[in-house]
Every structure is written in C-alpha cells, then in structure tokens.
Design a protein around this motif. Structure first.
Motif, mmCIF file in Angstrom:
data_model
loop_
_atom_site.group_PDB
_atom_site.id
_atom_site.type_symbol
_atom_site.label_atom_id
_atom_site.label_comp_id
_atom_site.label_asym_id
_atom_site.label_seq_id
_atom_site.Cartn_x
_atom_site.Cartn_y
_atom_site.Cartn_z
ATOM 1 N N ASN A 65 41.074 41.986 51.163
ATOM 2 C CA ASN A 65 41.895 40.838 51.556
ATOM 3 C C ASN A 65 43.324 41.180 51.941
ATOM 4 O OD1 ASN A 65 39.854 38.729 51.004
ATOM 5 N ND2 ASN A 65 39.987 39.561 48.942
ATOM 6 N N SER A 66 43.659 42.448 51.981
ATOM 7 C CA SER A 66 45.059 42.840 52.200
ATOM 8 C C SER A 66 45.604 42.403 53.562
ATOM 9 C CB SER A 66 45.230 44.347 52.032
ATOM 10 O OG SER A 66 44.490 45.034 53.026
ATOM 11 N N GLN A 67 44.783 42.322 54.561
ATOM 12 C CA GLN A 67 45.251 41.940 55.896
ATOM 13 C C GLN A 67 45.525 40.447 56.017
ATOM 14 O OE1 GLN A 67 45.955 44.228 58.300
ATOM 15 N NE2 GLN A 67 45.482 45.709 56.702
ATOM 16 N N VAL A 68 44.722 39.623 55.341
ATOM 17 C CA VAL A 68 44.849 38.171 55.504
ATOM 18 C C VAL A 68 45.605 37.497 54.365
ATOM 19 C CG1 VAL A 68 42.817 37.919 56.972
ATOM 20 C CG2 VAL A 68 42.575 37.798 54.498
ATOM 21 N N ALA A 69 45.689 38.166 53.220
ATOM 22 C CA ALA A 69 46.383 37.568 52.073
ATOM 23 C C ALA A 69 47.145 38.655 51.322
ATOM 24 C CB ALA A 69 45.387 36.856 51.155
ATOM 25 N N GLU A 70 48.068 39.267 52.011
ATOM 26 C CA GLU A 70 48.814 40.381 51.414
ATOM 27 C C GLU A 70 49.722 39.952 50.264
ATOM 28 O OE1 GLU A 70 52.563 40.637 54.530
ATOM 29 O OE2 GLU A 70 50.785 41.893 54.873
ATOM 30 N N ARG A 71 50.032 38.679 50.176
ATOM 31 C CA ARG A 71 50.907 38.194 49.101
ATOM 32 C C ARG A 71 50.129 37.561 47.943
ATOM 33 N NH1 ARG A 71 53.185 35.852 53.469
ATOM 34 N NH2 ARG A 71 52.965 33.782 52.543
ATOM 35 N N ALA A 72 48.812 37.712 47.934
ATOM 36 C CA ALA A 72 48.024 37.233 46.790
ATOM 37 C C ALA A 72 48.294 38.144 45.596
ATOM 38 C CB ALA A 72 46.543 37.233 47.137
ATOM 39 N N LYS A 73 48.230 37.561 44.420
ATOM 40 C CA LYS A 73 48.471 38.318 43.178
ATOM 41 C C LYS A 73 47.159 38.401 42.410
ATOM 42 C CE LYS A 73 53.073 36.329 43.115
ATOM 43 N NZ LYS A 73 52.850 35.469 44.281
ATOM 44 N N TYR A 74 46.830 39.594 41.934
ATOM 45 C CA TYR A 74 45.568 39.854 41.260
ATOM 46 C C TYR A 74 45.823 40.185 39.795
ATOM 47 C CZ TYR A 74 43.712 40.132 45.986
ATOM 48 O OH TYR A 74 43.356 39.838 47.280
ATOM 49 N N VAL A 75 45.014 39.591 38.925
ATOM 50 C CA VAL A 75 45.165 39.801 37.485
ATOM 51 C C VAL A 75 43.796 40.143 36.902
ATOM 52 C CG1 VAL A 75 45.875 38.779 35.286
ATOM 53 C CG2 VAL A 75 47.054 38.117 37.406
ATOM 54 N N GLY A 76 43.712 41.303 36.286
ATOM 55 C CA GLY A 76 42.506 41.695 35.570
ATOM 56 C C GLY A 76 42.683 41.372 34.099
ATOM 57 N N ILE A 77 41.721 40.689 33.522
ATOM 58 C CA ILE A 77 41.769 40.325 32.103
ATOM 59 C C ILE A 77 40.638 41.061 31.398
ATOM 60 C CG2 ILE A 77 41.673 38.445 30.428
ATOM 61 C CD1 ILE A 77 42.419 36.562 32.815
ATOM 62 N N GLU A 78 40.979 41.813 30.369
ATOM 63 C CA GLU A 78 39.980 42.583 29.629
ATOM 64 C C GLU A 78 40.328 42.574 28.152
ATOM 65 O OE1 GLU A 78 36.970 44.175 28.371
ATOM 66 O OE2 GLU A 78 36.969 44.125 30.556
ATOM 67 N N ILE A 79 39.377 42.189 27.324
ATOM 68 C CA ILE A 79 39.617 42.112 25.881
ATOM 69 C C ILE A 79 39.472 43.476 25.198
ATOM 70 C CG2 ILE A 79 37.234 41.551 25.234
ATOM 71 C CD1 ILE A 79 38.490 39.509 23.209
ATOM 72 N N GLU A 80 38.684 44.356 25.784
ATOM 73 C CA GLU A 80 38.416 45.650 25.155
ATOM 74 C C GLU A 80 39.564 46.627 25.401
ATOM 75 O OE1 GLU A 80 36.031 46.516 23.090
ATOM 76 O OE2 GLU A 80 35.097 44.544 23.226
ATOM 77 N N GLU A 81 40.242 46.997 24.335
ATOM 78 C CA GLU A 81 41.366 47.945 24.413
ATOM 79 C C GLU A 81 40.938 49.286 25.021
ATOM 80 O OE1 GLU A 81 44.685 47.941 23.412
ATOM 81 O OE2 GLU A 81 44.702 45.831 22.819
ATOM 82 N N ASP A 82 39.683 49.671 24.820
ATOM 83 C CA ASP A 82 39.205 50.968 25.308
ATOM 84 C C ASP A 82 39.311 51.096 26.826
ATOM 85 O OD1 ASP A 82 38.616 51.593 22.700
ATOM 86 O OD2 ASP A 82 36.450 51.292 22.903
ATOM 87 N N PHE A 83 39.303 49.981 27.547
ATOM 88 C CA PHE A 83 39.396 50.043 29.004
ATOM 89 C C PHE A 83 40.824 50.233 29.489
ATOM 90 C CE2 PHE A 83 35.235 47.785 28.999
ATOM 91 C CZ PHE A 83 34.543 48.726 29.740
ATOM 92 N N LYS A 84 41.793 49.867 28.688
ATOM 93 C CA LYS A 84 43.186 49.885 29.143
ATOM 94 C C LYS A 84 43.629 51.266 29.641
ATOM 95 C CE LYS A 84 47.781 48.323 27.951
ATOM 96 N NZ LYS A 84 48.656 47.712 26.968
ATOM 97 N N PRO A 85 43.443 52.332 28.874
ATOM 98 C CA PRO A 85 43.873 53.646 29.397
ATOM 99 C C PRO A 85 43.109 54.046 30.658
ATOM 100 C CG PRO A 85 43.452 53.760 27.037
ATOM 101 C CD PRO A 85 42.969 52.421 27.507
#
Length: 181
Positions: free
Chosen positions: A52-72
């Motif tokens: 979507n970078s060409q048509v919505a370059e100003r969109a903001k993306y948020v990933g939500i993850e409860i498992e701490e193991d994925f963070k690193p």
C-alpha cells in the motif's frame, strides 16, 4: 522459525496471508490506522506496507502481540528497515485503545486464544473504531454443523499436519489447545 512453523501447521496459510495483503488495498487510506492483532513476527504487516505504500504512504501500521517472545524477533527482523509508519505494541489487545481513524484491522487465528466472554466486546470495539468503508478481516477455526463433515475436516487437517509433524506432536498440541479453541 515461527513463520515456517505456522505455514506447515495450517493448510493454505500462505495463500490466506497473500489474500489478506491483497485485500488490504481496498481498505487502507492515508492518515488512517491499520492494526494487526496477534502480529507475531510482523511479516504480514511489512508486506501490507509494501503493498500500500504507493496509494497510502501516510497510513500508520500497528502490530499488537501479547507474547513477549516475539518482541525481540520482531524488532530484530525490522532492523535498519523499520518504516517510520510502523509501531509494535507488546500487550493484550483488550487493553489497546483503537484510533477512531482506523481503516483496517486484521486478526488471523488470534481471537480463539481469548476467553470466549471477551471476544464480543473486542469485536464491537473494532467495529466502532472503523471509518466508513473500513474493514475487519479475520480468520478462525470453526466447527461444522454436520458431525460427519466435521470429522472429515479434522482428519484432512491431521493428514496435512503429518507432512511436517509426528503423531505425538499433533496430539500434544491438540491437547494443549483443547481448552482454548
């Protein structure tokens, strides 16, 4: 190894993710938010940003993850290529306040891990935050109404998983998830 594991565990998973990424172009708009609930490694979000970078370059993306193991892993995999419009929240989605300017929310095999009594409230809060024309794309395991169809689906699933896992691995995972799904 999680992305590889999940594609070996769920038949058609990569096709599903490809479809979600392609469908995102119908919803993502500039100056809106896109949330991925249970984003794990962030692979799908990164692909959405590219899509979507060409048509919505100003969109903001948020990933939500409860498992701490994925963070690193998430932060490491994004090293030196973190788009400025991507953020990662490590926490429970039930504690997240969605922006009222949300164009898309995705949840791929995540709601099933929440207590049943909390799912409806979350779905309603997602619906309430969507802009007109916004979307909520989710995939979950379901049960067939017909027991024979359910049994056929279950054993077809087991046959698929046997390509990558042992019988003991499959049954141990089934037992572990029994109370959640």
């Amino acid at each position: 190894g999680f992305d590889n594991h999940i594609s070996q565990s769920i038949r058609g998973y990569n096709d599903l993710i490809g479809d979600v990424i392609n469908l995102s172009q119908y919803f993502v708009e500039n100056d809106t938010y896109v949330y991925d609930i249970g984003c794990s490694t962030g692979k799908m979000l990164k692909s959405m940003i590219r899509q979507n970078s060409q048509v919505a370059e100003r969109a903001k993306y948020v990933g939500i993850e409860i498992e701490e193991d994925f963070k690193p892993h998430f932060e490491e995999s994004m090293e030196n290529v973190v788009p400025p419009n991507l953020n990662f929240v490590c926490g429970d989605v039930r504690d997240v306040e969605f922006s009222p300017l949300t164009s898309l929310v995705t949840s791929i095999f995540t709601l099933q891990f929440m207590p049943r009594q909390d799912r409806q409230n979350l779905i309603e809060s997602i619906y309430d935050c969507l802009i007109p024309g916004g979307g909520f794309i989710f995939a979950e395991k379901t049960l067939a109404n017909n027991p024979m169809i359910q049994e056929m689906r279950t054993f077809t699933y087991y046959d698929f998983k046997r390509n990558s896992f042992t019988y003991d691995d499959i049954m141990t995972k089934e037992k572990k998830l029994r109370s959640m799904l």
